[in-house]
Design a protein around this motif. Sequence first.
Motif, mmCIF file in Angstrom:
data_model
loop_
_atom_site.group_PDB
_atom_site.id
_atom_site.type_symbol
_atom_site.label_atom_id
_atom_site.label_comp_id
_atom_site.label_asym_id
_atom_site.label_seq_id
_atom_site.Cartn_x
_atom_site.Cartn_y
_atom_site.Cartn_z
ATOM 1 N N LYS B 11 11.827 125.181 110.435
ATOM 2 C CA LYS B 11 12.260 124.661 111.793
ATOM 3 C C LYS B 11 11.058 124.980 112.916
ATOM 4 O O LYS B 11 10.570 124.188 113.372
ATOM 5 N N GLY B 12 10.857 126.055 112.903
ATOM 6 C CA GLY B 12 9.896 126.918 113.958
ATOM 7 C C GLY B 12 8.231 126.376 113.687
ATOM 8 O O GLY B 12 7.783 126.197 114.435
ATOM 9 N N THR B 13 8.199 126.357 112.367
ATOM 10 C CA THR B 13 6.772 125.730 112.069
ATOM 11 C C THR B 13 6.592 124.125 112.097
ATOM 12 O O THR B 13 5.594 123.756 112.785
ATOM 13 N N PHE B 14 7.537 123.475 111.573
ATOM 14 C CA PHE B 14 7.184 121.991 111.378
ATOM 15 C C PHE B 14 8.123 121.179 112.395
ATOM 16 O O PHE B 14 8.000 119.983 112.544
ATOM 17 N N GLY B 15 8.977 121.756 113.113
ATOM 18 C CA GLY B 15 9.813 121.136 114.214
ATOM 19 C C GLY B 15 10.592 119.959 113.535
ATOM 20 O O GLY B 15 11.405 119.940 112.881
ATOM 21 N N GLU B 16 10.242 118.483 114.246
ATOM 22 C CA GLU B 16 10.962 117.692 113.972
ATOM 23 C C GLU B 16 10.948 117.021 112.449
ATOM 24 O O GLU B 16 11.918 116.432 111.882
ATOM 25 N N ALA B 17 10.086 117.465 111.716
ATOM 26 C CA ALA B 17 10.128 117.248 110.323
ATOM 27 C C ALA B 17 11.089 117.978 109.494
ATOM 28 O O ALA B 17 11.459 117.314 108.195
ATOM 29 N N VAL B 18 11.677 118.886 109.937
ATOM 30 C CA VAL B 18 12.748 119.464 109.105
ATOM 31 C C VAL B 18 14.156 118.908 109.938
ATOM 32 O O VAL B 18 14.543 119.058 110.972
ATOM 33 N N VAL B 19 14.679 118.038 109.101
ATOM 34 C CA VAL B 19 15.932 117.425 109.515
ATOM 35 C C VAL B 19 17.245 118.111 109.726
ATOM 36 O O VAL B 19 17.771 118.345 110.932
ATOM 37 N N GLU B 20 17.660 118.851 108.588
ATOM 38 C CA GLU B 20 18.819 119.583 108.694
ATOM 39 C C GLU B 20 18.893 120.404 107.573
ATOM 40 O O GLU B 20 18.094 120.471 106.521
ATOM 41 N N ALA B 29 20.972 125.939 98.611
ATOM 42 C CA ALA B 29 21.280 125.095 99.712
ATOM 43 C C ALA B 29 19.982 124.420 99.724
ATOM 44 O O ALA B 29 18.822 124.515 99.487
ATOM 45 N N PHE B 30 20.088 122.968 100.516
ATOM 46 C CA PHE B 30 19.199 121.972 100.490
ATOM 47 C C PHE B 30 18.583 122.053 102.183
ATOM 48 O O PHE B 30 19.434 121.733 102.991
ATOM 49 N N VAL B 31 17.295 122.229 102.203
ATOM 50 C CA VAL B 31 16.624 121.665 103.345
ATOM 51 C C VAL B 31 16.215 120.170 103.552
ATOM 52 O O VAL B 31 15.354 119.968 102.589
ATOM 53 N N VAL B 32 16.608 119.296 104.349
ATOM 54 C CA VAL B 32 16.300 118.053 104.299
ATOM 55 C C VAL B 32 15.219 118.008 105.240
ATOM 56 O O VAL B 32 15.073 118.368 106.321
ATOM 57 N N VAL B 33 13.837 117.247 104.705
ATOM 58 C CA VAL B 33 12.799 117.007 105.478
ATOM 59 C C VAL B 33 12.280 115.758 105.501
ATOM 60 O O VAL B 33 12.664 114.842 104.609
ATOM 61 N N ALA B 34 11.364 115.482 106.418
ATOM 62 C CA ALA B 34 10.651 114.133 106.677
ATOM 63 C C ALA B 34 9.627 113.903 105.244
ATOM 64 O O ALA B 34 8.881 114.865 105.011
ATOM 65 N N PRO B 35 9.620 112.874 104.540
ATOM 66 C CA PRO B 35 9.056 112.644 103.418
ATOM 67 C C PRO B 35 7.429 113.004 103.684
ATOM 68 O O PRO B 35 6.826 113.367 102.883
ATOM 69 N N ALA B 36 6.918 112.368 104.622
ATOM 70 C CA ALA B 36 5.619 112.483 105.080
ATOM 71 C C ALA B 36 4.997 113.715 105.169
ATOM 72 O O ALA B 36 4.056 113.841 104.873
#
Lengths: 179, 156
Positions: B11-20, B29-36
């Motif tokens: 989250k600290g590195t990619f900000g909004e690209a990391v969703v939840e 555990a799963f980190v949900v990220v933006a596909p792009a």
Amino acid sequence: MSPDPAHGAPPGSPPASAGAGSLGPEAQVLVGNADRFVNWARKSSLWYLLFATACCGIELMQAGASRYDLDRFGAVFRATPRQSDLMLVAGTITHKMADRVKRLYEQMPEPKYVIAMGSCANTGGPFYKDSYCVVKGVDLLIPVDVYIPGCPPRPEALIDGIMQLQKIIMKRKNYGAKA
Amino acid sequence: MEAQAIHDMLKGTFGEAVVELQGEGFSPAFVVVAPAQINAISRFLRDDPALSFDSLMCLSGVDYKEKFAVAYHLHSLKHRHAIGVKAFLPREAPSLPTVDDVWPAANFHEREAFDLYGIVFEGSKDLRRILLPEDWEGHPLRKDYKYPDFYHGIKV
């Protein structure tokens, strides 16, 4: 083989003085039924095309190994269709494999026979429902002579299937591949 | 490292690209990220010395009926920790960047997901069907897949 005059011990000949191993020229003539002779030769030297695609293949290997010893049928496994009489389809056939099965069968010389071993090769087995990829029986591709039930069949069942095929072969007429 | 810490780091590195972070009921555990952003995030997960996820254990396609997902299971042989990464895709024309330049093992997995779900991995070295014949129609693990009646003249 049926008894015939040239075989066994005809009365009066050979003389006892000739000794074992010296049967004389008349003993080299064999009179008999040519169909029975050809069929006997064919059934006693079935060469199987290796075609194991799934768990039935393991049973097939066991049947070929020392405990069940398929070699006593005068047979060897061949890895080429060109010198095979019998295609033993041991395992699941998928639609991707189907074209290859057909091609290998067509490459085998006549007379040729097919044994479908196990539920998958017979009917698609446990993949009969809800499978888009499994062929629902190898008889949709090539003609099958003997079906062996089981999932997988034990080596005894395979040997019984081969003996059933030998009975079929012995019924052929006029050197025919198929009756 | 714990999943929460990994999530915070991303989250600290990619900000909004990391969703939840999906922690409950998932192991790992799963980190949900933006596909792009998946390729950049994968590279960071592999190269950061505190994370060093050097092993892509599994890459799977998932059909949620209203959307698709690609799930990545990562493991670090060095730190002995694991994390899942998940990217949700729209049902219409699902595609996302490849990670086969990050983990070469991804290639076969991506080909499988492409074969069975029709998910396109952009920039892949070699995106072909891997299990089904090349002329097979459709993607059979999609939940709305309709079986063909015949294939090469043989009833399916």
